[in-house]
Structure formats: C-alpha cells, structure tokens
Design an enzyme around this catalytic site. Structure first.
Site, PDB file in Angstrom:
ATOM      1  N   ASP A   1       0.838  -1.194   0.000  1.00 30.49           N
ATOM      2  CA  ASP A   1       0.000   0.000   0.000  1.00 30.49           C
ATOM      3  C   ASP A   1       0.874   1.245   0.000  1.00 30.49           C
ATOM      4  O   ASP A   1       1.672   1.446   0.913  1.00 30.49           O
ATOM      5  CB  ASP A   1      -0.928   0.005   1.220  1.00 30.49           C
ATOM      6  CG  ASP A   1      -2.066   1.004   1.066  1.00 30.49           C
ATOM      7  OD1 ASP A   1      -2.346   1.429  -0.070  1.00 30.49           O
ATOM      8  OD2 ASP A   1      -2.680   1.358   2.087  1.00 30.49           O
TER       9      ASP A   1
ATOM     10  N   HIS B   1      -3.715  13.896   0.724  1.00 38.12           N
ATOM     11  CA  HIS B   1      -3.974  13.009   1.861  1.00 38.12           C
ATOM     12  C   HIS B   1      -2.817  13.046   2.861  1.00 38.12           C
ATOM     13  O   HIS B   1      -3.018  13.198   4.067  1.00 38.12           O
ATOM     14  CB  HIS B   1      -4.201  11.576   1.375  1.00 38.12           C
ATOM     15  CG  HIS B   1      -4.265  10.566   2.482  1.00 38.12           C
ATOM     16  ND1 HIS B   1      -5.325  10.509   3.361  1.00 38.12           N
ATOM     17  CD2 HIS B   1      -3.401   9.587   2.876  1.00 38.12           C
ATOM     18  CE1 HIS B   1      -5.114   9.524   4.242  1.00 38.12           C
ATOM     19  NE2 HIS B   1      -3.951   8.963   3.965  1.00 38.12           N
TER      20      HIS B   1
ATOM     21  N   GLU C   1     -10.633   3.820   3.512  1.00 37.56           N
ATOM     22  CA  GLU C   1      -9.725   4.621   2.700  1.00 37.56           C
ATOM     23  C   GLU C   1     -10.048   4.396   1.239  1.00 37.56           C
ATOM     24  O   GLU C   1     -10.057   3.249   0.776  1.00 37.56           O
ATOM     25  CB  GLU C   1      -8.253   4.273   2.996  1.00 37.56           C
ATOM     26  CG  GLU C   1      -7.819   4.795   4.362  1.00 37.56           C
ATOM     27  CD  GLU C   1      -6.325   4.701   4.636  1.00 37.56           C
ATOM     28  OE1 GLU C   1      -5.823   5.508   5.436  1.00 37.56           O
ATOM     29  OE2 GLU C   1      -5.668   3.811   4.060  1.00 37.56           O
TER      30      GLU C   1
ATOM     31  N   GLU D   1      -9.153   4.100  -2.301  1.00 31.41           N
ATOM     32  CA  GLU D   1      -7.911   3.856  -3.015  1.00 31.41           C
ATOM     33  C   GLU D   1      -8.201   3.128  -4.322  1.00 31.41           C
ATOM     34  O   GLU D   1      -9.308   2.632  -4.532  1.00 31.41           O
ATOM     35  CB  GLU D   1      -6.955   2.984  -2.171  1.00 31.41           C
ATOM     36  CG  GLU D   1      -6.686   3.551  -0.790  1.00 31.41           C
ATOM     37  CD  GLU D   1      -5.464   2.948  -0.093  1.00 31.41           C
ATOM     38  OE1 GLU D   1      -4.661   2.268  -0.768  1.00 31.41           O
ATOM     39  OE2 GLU D   1      -5.335   3.166   1.122  1.00 31.41           O
TER      40      GLU D   1
ATOM     41  N   ASP E   1      -9.138   0.371   1.830  1.00 32.79           N
ATOM     42  CA  ASP E   1      -8.168  -0.049   2.845  1.00 32.79           C
ATOM     43  C   ASP E   1      -8.744   0.326   4.214  1.00 32.79           C
ATOM     44  O   ASP E   1      -8.424   1.374   4.780  1.00 32.79           O
ATOM     45  CB  ASP E   1      -6.839   0.667   2.572  1.00 32.79           C
ATOM     46  CG  ASP E   1      -5.789   0.358   3.620  1.00 32.79           C
ATOM     47  OD1 ASP E   1      -5.874  -0.715   4.243  1.00 32.79           O
ATOM     48  OD2 ASP E   1      -4.892   1.194   3.817  1.00 32.79           O
TER      49      ASP E   1
ATOM     50  N   ARG F   1      -8.380   3.676  13.202  1.00 35.14           N
ATOM     51  CA  ARG F   1      -7.516   4.830  13.502  1.00 35.14           C
ATOM     52  C   ARG F   1      -6.975   4.837  14.922  1.00 35.14           C
ATOM     53  O   ARG F   1      -5.855   5.324  15.177  1.00 35.14           O
ATOM     54  CB  ARG F   1      -8.285   6.129  13.257  1.00 35.14           C
ATOM     55  CG  ARG F   1      -8.779   6.305  11.840  1.00 35.14           C
ATOM     56  CD  ARG F   1      -7.653   6.359  10.847  1.00 35.14           C
ATOM     57  NE  ARG F   1      -8.137   6.532   9.479  1.00 35.14           N
ATOM     58  CZ  ARG F   1      -7.403   6.312   8.402  1.00 35.14           C
ATOM     59  NH1 ARG F   1      -6.152   5.887   8.523  1.00 35.14           N
ATOM     60  NH2 ARG F   1      -7.897   6.490   7.204  1.00 35.14           N
TER      61      ARG F   1
ATOM     62  N   GLN G   1      -4.219   2.345  15.023  1.00 31.82           N
ATOM     63  CA  GLN G   1      -3.126   2.893  14.224  1.00 31.82           C
ATOM     64  C   GLN G   1      -2.316   3.926  15.002  1.00 31.82           C
ATOM     65  O   GLN G   1      -1.085   3.913  15.006  1.00 31.82           O
ATOM     66  CB  GLN G   1      -3.711   3.531  12.962  1.00 31.82           C
ATOM     67  CG  GLN G   1      -2.676   4.049  11.955  1.00 31.82           C
ATOM     68  CD  GLN G   1      -3.327   4.626  10.690  1.00 31.82           C
ATOM     69  OE1 GLN G   1      -4.549   4.603  10.537  1.00 31.82           O
ATOM     70  NE2 GLN G   1      -2.520   5.123   9.787  1.00 31.82           N
TER      71      GLN G   1
ATOM     72  N   LYS H   1      -4.552  -2.168   9.959  1.00 32.22           N
ATOM     73  CA  LYS H   1      -4.855  -2.314   8.542  1.00 32.22           C
ATOM     74  C   LYS H   1      -5.031  -3.759   8.104  1.00 32.22           C
ATOM     75  O   LYS H   1      -5.461  -4.003   6.983  1.00 32.22           O
ATOM     76  CB  LYS H   1      -3.693  -1.731   7.720  1.00 32.22           C
ATOM     77  CG  LYS H   1      -3.331  -0.301   8.054  1.00 32.22           C
ATOM     78  CD  LYS H   1      -4.208   0.643   7.285  1.00 32.22           C
ATOM     79  CE  LYS H   1      -3.668   2.057   7.372  1.00 32.22           C
ATOM     80  NZ  LYS H   1      -4.436   2.954   6.507  1.00 32.22           N
TER      81      LYS H   1
ATOM     82  N   THR I   1      -9.086  -5.754   3.601  1.00 36.88           N
ATOM     83  CA  THR I   1      -8.948  -4.794   2.506  1.00 36.88           C
ATOM     84  C   THR I   1      -9.893  -5.292   1.424  1.00 36.88           C
ATOM     85  O   THR I   1      -9.803  -6.445   1.011  1.00 36.88           O
ATOM     86  CB  THR I   1      -7.496  -4.774   1.959  1.00 36.88           C
ATOM     87  OG1 THR I   1      -6.603  -4.503   3.039  1.00 36.88           O
ATOM     88  CG2 THR I   1      -7.330  -3.733   0.876  1.00 36.88           C
TER      89      THR I   1
ATOM     90  N   GLU J   1     -10.197  12.434   7.420  1.00 34.97           N
ATOM     91  CA  GLU J   1     -10.067  13.764   6.826  1.00 34.97           C
ATOM     92  C   GLU J   1     -11.418  14.467   6.687  1.00 34.97           C
ATOM     93  O   GLU J   1     -11.531  15.658   6.951  1.00 34.97           O
ATOM     94  CB  GLU J   1      -9.419  13.661   5.440  1.00 34.97           C
ATOM     95  CG  GLU J   1      -8.007  13.128   5.459  1.00 34.97           C
ATOM     96  CD  GLU J   1      -7.578  12.653   4.084  1.00 34.97           C
ATOM     97  OE1 GLU J   1      -7.781  11.468   3.765  1.00 34.97           O
ATOM     98  OE2 GLU J   1      -7.061  13.476   3.316  1.00 34.97           O
TER      99      GLU J   1
HETATM  100 MN    MN Z   1      -4.103   2.909   2.821  1.00 37.22          MN
END
Ligand code: MN
Length: 440
Positions: A147, A154, A220, A222, A254, A258, A261, A274, A278, A385
């Site tokens: 990834d 971002h 996420e 992606e 993904d 948080r 993380q 993570k 996915t 975000e």
């Molecule tokens: Mn990612």
C-alpha cells in the site's frame, strides 16, 4: 507504449444491450473470476468478462476455439487452460501482447455487426450468463500486497492532524513514493462483510493502553494496480518498462482502525490497524481499456531522481465516489467525490521504486495507491479527513451523524472514466461493518 486502437472506438456497439451509464460497455471488457449459481460442474470458478449485465464465460469461448488466432491459443486449451482456472494469474503473466489480442478478439465477437456469437444461440446460452446468476470472486491469487501513500493532499491532511502544519509532509515524501508492505491474506472481494477489529489503544490522557473493539473505524478510498509479468530477483524494473508489467486496476477500500493505528504506528508504520480486511472490486479494468483516459499527472517539484523519471503521462482521469448507507437509510448517500488523477506519484514510478532494490515482483501482486484525496474538502478520501478526526461530524440525509463507521454501516466505492457517450467503469467495492467479536 500502449496505443489507441479499434477497441477504443466510442462508436462501437455490442449486440448485448448496454445502458448509457453502465460501467461495462464494449469499450471496457474487464476481466474477473466468477462462479455460476446452481449445482454441478457449472459451479466451478472460471474467468469471465463483463458486458452490460452479462458475464461472458471465457472458458466456454476458448472451448469453442474462438481464441485460436491469438498468441494465447496454446494457453487456453484444455481443462487447465488459463481461462478455466480460479484466478487470472496465468493470463496476467502473459503480458500486453496477449492481453491486447484477447481484448481485440472479444471486442470483435461482441460487436453488433458480427454474427459469429450474436447468431449462435447455443453458444450464447452456455457462454453468456446474467451477472445476477453469478458469484463474483477474487480475480487473482494475491501473493503480495503493498500500500502506497501517494496522494499529496492526503499525506498533507494526515500530517497536519498528527504532527502539525509545519511538519505535515515528512522530508522524504516529495522524493520517493512512500509505502508499507500490507497483508495479502485478508484482501477480500466486494460484498464480503468486514468485522470490526479489536486491539490495543491508548487515549492521550490515559496512563496505560487498554484492549477492546476499535471505536474509530474508517475507510480509505484507493485504487490498486495488479502486476502482470513479474521480474527476477535482483533485477529492477525500469520506470519506462513499468507499464508492460501492469495488467489492470480495481477499486480498493483499505479499512483502517484509527485508534489502533495511532498507538501502534511508530516507528514501523501500520500493522494491525490495517490487516483485518482490505476490500477490492471484482472486475479488473485493463490498462488498455483505460488508455483513452491517460492524462498528465501533477507537476513534480523537486524533480525526482533519474530512476523515478517517467516519460509520458501516467495519470488517469477516473472519477471516484464514496457512499455510505446506514441501517436507517434506504439509499446510500455520497460523502465524497475524488479523482485518481490527483495522485502525485504514478503507477510506473511506484513499480520502479518497489523493485529498484531488486525486489522481485510476481503476477498477481497488488499495489494500492494510498488514500486518494483531492484539494477540496468534499474530495477527501477518508472519514479521518472528512470529519477532521471526528471534530466535524458528517450530516447524513437520514438526519444521522457520523464521525467514524458504526456497526451495520455499508461503505461503497464507485469509479469510472467518462468517455464520449460511454463510461469505462469499475463496478462497486462494498462492505458492511459487522460488530466486533464479543470475546477474543
Ligand atoms: Mn491505505
């Protein structure tokens, strides 16, 4: 370099009915793996191509000898032919000339003015199946998943939140495509439920960490590119050869915890935040199908080192939507619209960088882009975000509010490149959040 050819002609029409806003017109022809509903030998997983609301069974076309004129003629024959397998690794390993020949053959077979398949009722009945009667599976066996972190917007947003405005971008960011090695075993196909992970978290004001279900579950937005032909250990892939190793693209979510993380990520980056799931969309849209939408990417300043300097334009104009549907909502609501062309580092640079040490790439390896955020607020590709770490909750049409995902929420990604009167789309990448296990 790939060129535009007769398969890209916007005027092409298929004898299969295709709605103007369908993701799968004759100009697309994405590859996937499907299993037919029902019982018996017909339930075996095999390769297919999407057109309109149908799946074309490539193993059936191969058995009818319809790929005999292509460079894959020898590869498609028999019980273990490349289109009779449960993954596309064999086909993707063959490279651009073979992919292109198969695409050309399919484009010709599906045209409205070609009677070969159109007027063969028996073959059509066995080889063309409503997608509603099919189960779509993971298209490839993914050996390795990487990834990246290639959207400047971002990386800047996250950097501001975690380190402040002054240190938003790390000093290396503008010089190399930052990435981490992800977990291939938990890549799942669209529609697979995603269980909320539990793990260690630590609040800023807590003295010690605690264990429990993640409370800050995020998505996420992606995209991912699949490696076709691999490389030999010790031999880097040059940036100008990289496109010959790229088979096609999918949407990628993904999923990210948080709170896990934040506590675990230093100094080695994401791990358990993570690795629980996915999600990818089921159809691989080939780089050749995306050729009309290839565009210049953002200006890179400072100029990258020579091994990362790619000739030509390697960005793509692909509209990307994020939708959420809570259990109280009938219809999903859009919460973001971004575009793949915002990516600072392109797919060729990513592959060149990944292999520059001599790291060998293999057919079926998945390289995801990293969260794709645009410059505007409504173009942000994660809840982190969009809600600025939960401080500005999203207001949904149902009257509900979301900072992060709750149990029962469904997250949906959609993407397409808009042509003149048609679109080359990716279908959907969706998943429902299931409650955490009650005990570990
Ligand atoms: Mn990612």
């Amino acid at each position: 370099m790939t060129q535009l050819n007769e398969t890209h002609d916007p005027r092409l029409r298929s004898f299969v009915p295709v709605a103007p806003d369908s993701d799968f017109p004759i100009q697309n022809l994405p590859f996937g793996i499907f299993r037919r509903g029902g019982s018996g030998s017909a339930t075996r997983a095999r390769a297919g191509v999407a057109i309109g609301d149908l799946v074309v069974d490539l193993s059936a076309l191969a058995a009818a000898g319809l790929f005999d004129g292509t460079p894959c003629a020898g590869e498609v024959r028999g019980e273990n032919g490349i289109f009779s397998r449960a993954d596309l690794n064999g086909f993707s390993a063959l490279g651009p000339d073979a992919w292109s020949a198969v695409r050309k053959t399919l484009s010709e077979l599906l045209r409205d003015d070609n009677p070969r398949l159109r007027d063969d009722a028996t073959l059509r009945a066995s080889a063309m199946i409503p997608v509603a009667d099919c189960e779509l599976l993971l298209p490839v066996t993914i050996g390795d998943y990487t990834d990246f972190y290639s959207s400047k917007e971002h990386a800047t947003n996250v950097g501001i939140m975690f380190r402040g405005k002054e240190n938003a971008l790390m000093p290396n960011w503008l010089h190399l495509p930052v990435a981490y090695h992800g977990r291939a075993s938990s890549v799942v196909v669209s529609g697979t439920p995603v269980r909320r992970p539990s793990g260690q978290t630590k609040a800023d004001d807590a003295e010690a960490p605690s264990f429990g279900p993640s409370r800050l579950l995020d998505f996420e937005l992606e995209m991912g590119v699949f490696v076709g032909p691999g490389s030999t250990l010790g031999d880097p892939i040059a940036v100008d050869d990289a496109h010959r190793h790229l088979f096609g693209m999918v949407l990628v979510n993904d999923w990210s915890a948080r709170d896990i993380q934040k506590w675990e990520y230093q100094p080695l980056g994401p791990f358990l935040a993570k690795n629980f799931a996915t999600t990818i969309s089921p159809w691989i849209v080939t780089m050749e199908a995306l050729e009309p939408f290839r565009k210049q990417g953002p200006t890179q300043d400072p100029e990258p080192l020579p091994y990362l300097r790619s000739q030509g334009d390697w960005s793509y104009d692909i509209v990307l939507d994020v939708l959420v549907r809570t259990p109280k909502m009938e219809e999903p609501a859009r919460i973001s619209r971004s575009n793949f062309r915002y990516m600072y580092w392109n797919v060729c640079q990513q592959l060149a960088h990944h292999s520059v040490t001599g790291c060998n790439m293999r057919p079926g390896d998945l390289l995801a882009s990293g969260t794709i955020s645009g410059p505007e607020k409504e173009e942000r590709g994660s809840l982190l975000e969009l809600t600025w770490r939960g401080s500005e909750p999203l207001q949904l049409p149902s009257g509900e509010e979301r900072k992060f995902l709750l149990d029962g929420d469904e997250l949906i990604l959609r993407g397409w490149a808009q042509g003149d009167g048609y679109r080359v789309g990716f279908g959907e990448c969706r998943g429902v959040v299931e409650p955490a296990r009650t005990s570990v």
